[in-house]
Enzyme design. Structure first.
Site, PDB file in Angstrom:
ATOM      1  N   LYS A 199     -75.666 -22.728   1.234  1.00 41.01           N
ATOM      2  CA  LYS A 199     -75.814 -21.313   1.587  1.00 41.01           C
ATOM      3  C   LYS A 199     -75.847 -21.132   3.114  1.00 41.01           C
ATOM      4  O   LYS A 199     -75.181 -20.250   3.668  1.00 41.01           O
ATOM      5  CB  LYS A 199     -77.090 -20.757   0.955  1.00 41.01           C
ATOM      6  N   ASP A 246     -76.899 -15.083  -2.564  1.00 38.29           N
ATOM      7  CA  ASP A 246     -78.358 -14.990  -2.489  1.00 38.29           C
ATOM      8  C   ASP A 246     -78.821 -14.208  -3.722  1.00 38.29           C
ATOM      9  O   ASP A 246     -78.046 -13.966  -4.637  1.00 38.29           O
ATOM     10  CB  ASP A 246     -78.799 -14.326  -1.166  1.00 38.29           C
TER      11      ASP A 246
END
Ligand code: SF4
Length: 225
Positions: free
Chosen positions: A134, A152
């Protein structure tokens, strides 16, 4: 919530391949200001901000980095202080021990292997201690060369509600999105979904009456058709 609305809405929408372009277009119109909320001025500050943002809000990170970036300007500055001092300086972002360890490890590697610079390549970023998929995705996207799609909590919820994926695992969700979304939109889609999630498609109470996707693009709409 009457389930029949949801069933009817599912039947009403087109396949996701046909919906993805208008979904992006309408969200871009509604959230023309959607961009990363973290404040940074260079790749090093970007990397540090994203590493600190795990398990906390961007607002909180910005509050901490305002002072942090005055004191720590180069990778060398992070390794020049004792671990405890760095921990104190990032304390308010939570998980400060792990984050301080990751930051120091990353800075040491930047100095040793990358001449003190943040590498551009996704795979190189992944080698840095404490940098996961991420973080690497956010950093490459913000530097104008997204290699994947950031997933997310908002991106995950909205992708599911919009019927773009049936997966739960972020890596699998990203795989579905990467197959579906045109590459030029990989960078901006997460911002659009995040801002839509914050402003309209709330986790507990989605405001479908105000949503421009409700009429024909969202299979989870609570607005009866
Ligand atoms: S607010 Fe409602 S219509 Fe809009 S994306 Fe969320 S669930 Fe769908």
């Amino acid at each position: 919530m009457p389930r029949s609305y949801v069933r009817e809405a599912r039947k009403r929408v087109a396949p996701k391949k046909q919906r993805i372009a208008p979904i992006i277009e309408r969200l871009a119109e509604l959230h023309a200001d959607a961009r990363i909320a973290l404040r940074f001025e260079d790749p090093l500050q970007l990397l540090v901000s994203v590493m600190l943002s795990a398990q906390t809000t961007d607002v909180n990170v910005n509050r901490v980095t305002e002072r942090l970036f005055e004191k720590y300007r180069r990778p060398e500055d992070y390794v020049a202080v004792p671990q405890e001092e760095l921990e104190r300086d990032i304390f308010a972002t939570g998980f400060y021990r792990q984050k301080a360890r990751a930051l120091r490890g990353t800075m040491a590697m930047l100095i040793a292997d990358y001449d003190g610079r943040v590498p551009d390549e996704f795979d190189e970023l992944l080698k840095l201690p404490g940098v996961a998929r991420k973080t690497a995705n956010v950093v490459t996207a913000e530097r104008g060369d997204p290699q994947g799609i950031v997933v997310d909590t908002h991106v995950r919820r909205l992708s599911q509600r919009l019927g773009l994926t049936r997966q739960e695992d972020p890596v699998k969700i990203e795989r579905d999105l990467v197959r579906l979304v045109p590459r030029p939109d990989w960078g901006r889609l997460p911002h659009l979904l995040i801002w839509h999630g914050r402003r309209v498609c709330d986790a507990r109470r989605p405001r479908c009456e105000e949503c421009p996707l409700a009429a024909d693009l969202c299979p989870s709409t609570r607005v009866p058709g």
